[in-house]
Design a protein around this motif. Sequence first.
Motif, PDB file in Angstrom:
ATOM      1  N   GLU A   1      11.968  12.557   0.090  1.00  0.00           N
ATOM      2  CA  GLU A   1      11.598  11.692   1.213  1.00  0.00           C
ATOM      3  C   GLU A   1      10.606  10.631   0.773  1.00  0.00           C
ATOM      4  N   CYS A   2       9.687  11.000  -0.106  1.00  0.00           N
ATOM      5  CA  CYS A   2       8.718  10.017  -0.612  1.00  0.00           C
ATOM      6  C   CYS A   2       9.413   8.944  -1.444  1.00  0.00           C
ATOM      7  N   ALA A   3      10.425   9.349  -2.234  1.00  0.00           N
ATOM      8  CA  ALA A   3      11.177   8.367  -3.014  1.00  0.00           C
ATOM      9  C   ALA A   3      11.967   7.430  -2.108  1.00  0.00           C
ATOM     10  N   GLU A   4      12.544   7.957  -1.045  1.00  0.00           N
ATOM     11  CA  GLU A   4      13.265   7.103  -0.096  1.00  0.00           C
ATOM     12  C   GLU A   4      12.322   6.100   0.562  1.00  0.00           C
ATOM     13  N   GLN A   5      11.139   6.541   0.955  1.00  0.00           N
ATOM     14  CA  GLN A   5      10.164   5.622   1.544  1.00  0.00           C
ATOM     15  C   GLN A   5       9.687   4.586   0.530  1.00  0.00           C
ATOM     16  N   GLY A   6       9.597   4.983  -0.731  1.00  0.00           N
ATOM     17  CA  GLY A   6       9.212   4.022  -1.755  1.00  0.00           C
ATOM     18  C   GLY A   6      10.259   2.936  -1.948  1.00  0.00           C
ATOM     19  N   MET A   7      11.542   3.303  -1.945  1.00  0.00           N
ATOM     20  CA  MET A   7      12.596   2.299  -2.052  1.00  0.00           C
ATOM     21  C   MET A   7      12.599   1.373  -0.851  1.00  0.00           C
ATOM     22  N   GLU A   8      12.380   1.935   0.338  1.00  0.00           N
ATOM     23  CA  GLU A   8      12.313   1.101   1.538  1.00  0.00           C
ATOM     24  C   GLU A   8      11.128   0.138   1.484  1.00  0.00           C
ATOM     25  N   ALA A   9       9.974   0.619   0.997  1.00  0.00           N
ATOM     26  CA  ALA A   9       8.805  -0.247   0.874  1.00  0.00           C
ATOM     27  C   ALA A   9       9.028  -1.336  -0.158  1.00  0.00           C
ATOM     28  N   LEU A  10       9.743  -1.018  -1.243  1.00  0.00           N
ATOM     29  CA  LEU A  10      10.030  -2.024  -2.265  1.00  0.00           C
ATOM     30  C   LEU A  10      10.912  -3.133  -1.724  1.00  0.00           C
ATOM     31  N   GLU A  11      11.932  -2.787  -0.946  1.00  0.00           N
ATOM     32  CA  GLU A  11      12.805  -3.809  -0.366  1.00  0.00           C
ATOM     33  C   GLU A  11      12.060  -4.648   0.669  1.00  0.00           C
ATOM     34  N   LYS A  12      11.199  -4.027   1.472  1.00  0.00           N
ATOM     35  CA  LYS A  12      10.407  -4.795   2.432  1.00  0.00           C
ATOM     36  C   LYS A  12       9.438  -5.728   1.720  1.00  0.00           C
ATOM     37  N   LEU A  13       8.863  -5.244   0.637  1.00  0.00           N
ATOM     38  CA  LEU A  13       7.955  -6.099  -0.128  1.00  0.00           C
ATOM     39  C   LEU A  13       8.685  -7.295  -0.714  1.00  0.00           C
TER      40      LEU A  13
ATOM     41  N   LYS B   1      20.541  -0.297 -17.699  1.00  0.00           N
ATOM     42  CA  LYS B   1      19.108  -0.437 -17.490  1.00  0.00           C
ATOM     43  C   LYS B   1      18.834  -0.652 -16.012  1.00  0.00           C
ATOM     44  N   SER B   2      17.582  -0.464 -15.634  1.00  0.00           N
ATOM     45  CA  SER B   2      17.175  -0.632 -14.247  1.00  0.00           C
ATOM     46  C   SER B   2      15.686  -0.888 -14.217  1.00  0.00           C
ATOM     47  N   PRO B   3      15.171  -1.478 -13.139  1.00  0.00           N
ATOM     48  CA  PRO B   3      13.712  -1.589 -12.998  1.00  0.00           C
ATOM     49  C   PRO B   3      13.058  -0.223 -12.999  1.00  0.00           C
ATOM     50  N   ALA B   4      11.861  -0.156 -13.552  1.00  0.00           N
ATOM     51  CA  ALA B   4      11.188   1.135 -13.708  1.00  0.00           C
ATOM     52  C   ALA B   4      10.934   1.795 -12.356  1.00  0.00           C
ATOM     53  N   LEU B   5      10.575   1.014 -11.343  1.00  0.00           N
ATOM     54  CA  LEU B   5      10.350   1.602 -10.022  1.00  0.00           C
ATOM     55  C   LEU B   5      11.631   2.203  -9.448  1.00  0.00           C
ATOM     56  N   VAL B   6      12.736   1.486  -9.620  1.00  0.00           N
ATOM     57  CA  VAL B   6      14.014   1.981  -9.108  1.00  0.00           C
ATOM     58  C   VAL B   6      14.421   3.242  -9.853  1.00  0.00           C
ATOM     59  N   GLU B   7      14.234   3.259 -11.174  1.00  0.00           N
ATOM     60  CA  GLU B   7      14.584   4.445 -11.954  1.00  0.00           C
ATOM     61  C   GLU B   7      13.707   5.633 -11.585  1.00  0.00           C
ATOM     62  N   LEU B   8      12.427   5.368 -11.309  1.00  0.00           N
ATOM     63  CA  LEU B   8      11.524   6.449 -10.917  1.00  0.00           C
ATOM     64  C   LEU B   8      11.966   7.082  -9.604  1.00  0.00           C
ATOM     65  N   PHE B   9      12.289   6.254  -8.624  1.00  0.00           N
ATOM     66  CA  PHE B   9      12.723   6.782  -7.332  1.00  0.00           C
ATOM     67  C   PHE B   9      14.120   7.395  -7.415  1.00  0.00           C
TER      68      PHE B   9
ATOM     69  N   THR C   1       0.826  -1.207   0.000  1.00  0.00           N
ATOM     70  CA  THR C   1       0.000   0.000   0.000  1.00  0.00           C
ATOM     71  C   THR C   1       0.861   1.257   0.000  1.00  0.00           C
ATOM     72  N   ARG C   2       1.937   1.251   0.804  1.00  0.00           N
ATOM     73  CA  ARG C   2       2.808   2.416   0.843  1.00  0.00           C
ATOM     74  C   ARG C   2       3.563   2.591  -0.475  1.00  0.00           C
ATOM     75  N   LEU C   3       3.961   1.476  -1.095  1.00  0.00           N
ATOM     76  CA  LEU C   3       4.664   1.563  -2.373  1.00  0.00           C
ATOM     77  C   LEU C   3       3.784   2.183  -3.451  1.00  0.00           C
ATOM     78  N   LEU C   4       2.534   1.768  -3.532  1.00  0.00           N
ATOM     79  CA  LEU C   4       1.619   2.349  -4.516  1.00  0.00           C
ATOM     80  C   LEU C   4       1.385   3.831  -4.240  1.00  0.00           C
ATOM     81  N   SER C   5       1.326   4.199  -2.978  1.00  0.00           N
ATOM     82  CA  SER C   5       1.142   5.609  -2.637  1.00  0.00           C
ATOM     83  C   SER C   5       2.349   6.437  -3.062  1.00  0.00           C
ATOM     84  N   CYS C   6       3.551   5.923  -2.799  1.00  0.00           N
ATOM     85  CA  CYS C   6       4.758   6.653  -3.172  1.00  0.00           C
ATOM     86  C   CYS C   6       4.900   6.750  -4.682  1.00  0.00           C
ATOM     87  N   VAL C   7       4.583   5.677  -5.402  1.00  0.00           N
ATOM     88  CA  VAL C   7       4.671   5.719  -6.865  1.00  0.00           C
ATOM     89  C   VAL C   7       3.680   6.732  -7.425  1.00  0.00           C
TER      90      VAL C   7
END
Length: 404
Positions: A270-282, A365-373, A105-111
């Motif tokens: 800060e939102c991008a940092e939280q998104g990366m943290e949520a991605l690793e937890k996921l 190249k990189s995953p799209a989520l990682v490149e976005l953050f 849920t947090r990852l979708l919010s950050c994206v």
Amino acid sequence: MFHTRLRTMFRQHQSLARSVNFSAETCSPRALCPATASDFVELPRKLKRSERKPWVTDVTELKRRERWRRQARRVVREVKLKPPDNGLLVKELIPVARDVLAARTRLLSCVSRVSDSVPIFVCRVCGDVHIGDPPHKIRSCDVSGSLKSKEHVWKRGGVDCIVPVVESFHLYDRLGRAVSHEERLEVDRVPAILELCIQGGVDMPEYPTRRRDFPVYLVAGRLIDFEKRFPKNGFSGKDINIRTSGFWQMRKRLNEDRGPLDFPCNDLKECAEQGMEALEKLRSGVGRLMKKYGVITCAYCSEVQVGPKGHRVRLCKAFKHQMRDGQHDWQEATFDDIFPPVYVWHVPNQPNSLLVDALKRYYGKSPALVELFAQAGAQLGENYRGIMRADVVVPSLDEERLAV
């Protein structure tokens, strides 16, 4: 005498080979300059339509397990099962399932928050994705209907372009019978990660599931469930329709009154940092859940089923589906099967940098989520340096002919 000469010649040959190998190793460029070796990591090769997905577990091990199961069926004895194979929950994984759902849920919010500032482009023809403005000029659009120059036709995309949703049939009883072809329209399909969390111990009123108080028993290869014959506590049937097929369906679906997502922060970095943290937890949480709760996928298409066995819906249109009567060829799944990554070209740390086709061999190249953050200011770990080619300096167009 002849044997003595042969032994002498063999010893001389071995000593000569050792000296040649030693001189080659000490004089090699890699041995002299080990720091110059590139840490570039190749992306997984895109499989052809006729190729099967690689096995997660070795085929020899799978055959050994199947032989053991066949031998166990011949003997009429009780086999003790451990959770979750006996229908009970793994208690230490219940908090993990809740954390995975919260991280999703947090990852979708950050994206959703970051995509308002960092644009997402998608090709109208081939579906290729690019993060950032302006979109690249690499001529890699090679599908039916593309331009002769193989250039992409860009349009603005959304979150669904970089976070594809893989769905699975929701099972009221994960140890029950599989979904048949006639019941394909009567059973709800939910995101595979959400179904994994539900089976892992997350209770959601929208998608009820059966929780057992007593384990099932395996006797001669057959599961015996005493709660089915003698239920201890009944299930409340409010707001639930019972169909003739035996499956449950909620009157109000989850997506009919879904409120807006709450943004966890206001600052973009800060939102991008939280998104990366949520991605690793996921990623870590789903990996722990998949070690206990079975997730399988089709070997030739993208169909996924969360549970110990696959469904019997005949909708596979992949390679040689006629030989399987349209049914899927199930095998063990990985994290990339239920959360497939979308790889994009990595933009160097330069504002408004344009990627051109002449310099594509220097780009990573990189995953799209990682490149976005990353473009939003998030700090990335060392796990992505290999595919991003962070150790390569991209030359300019007039310097490219001088690069070696």
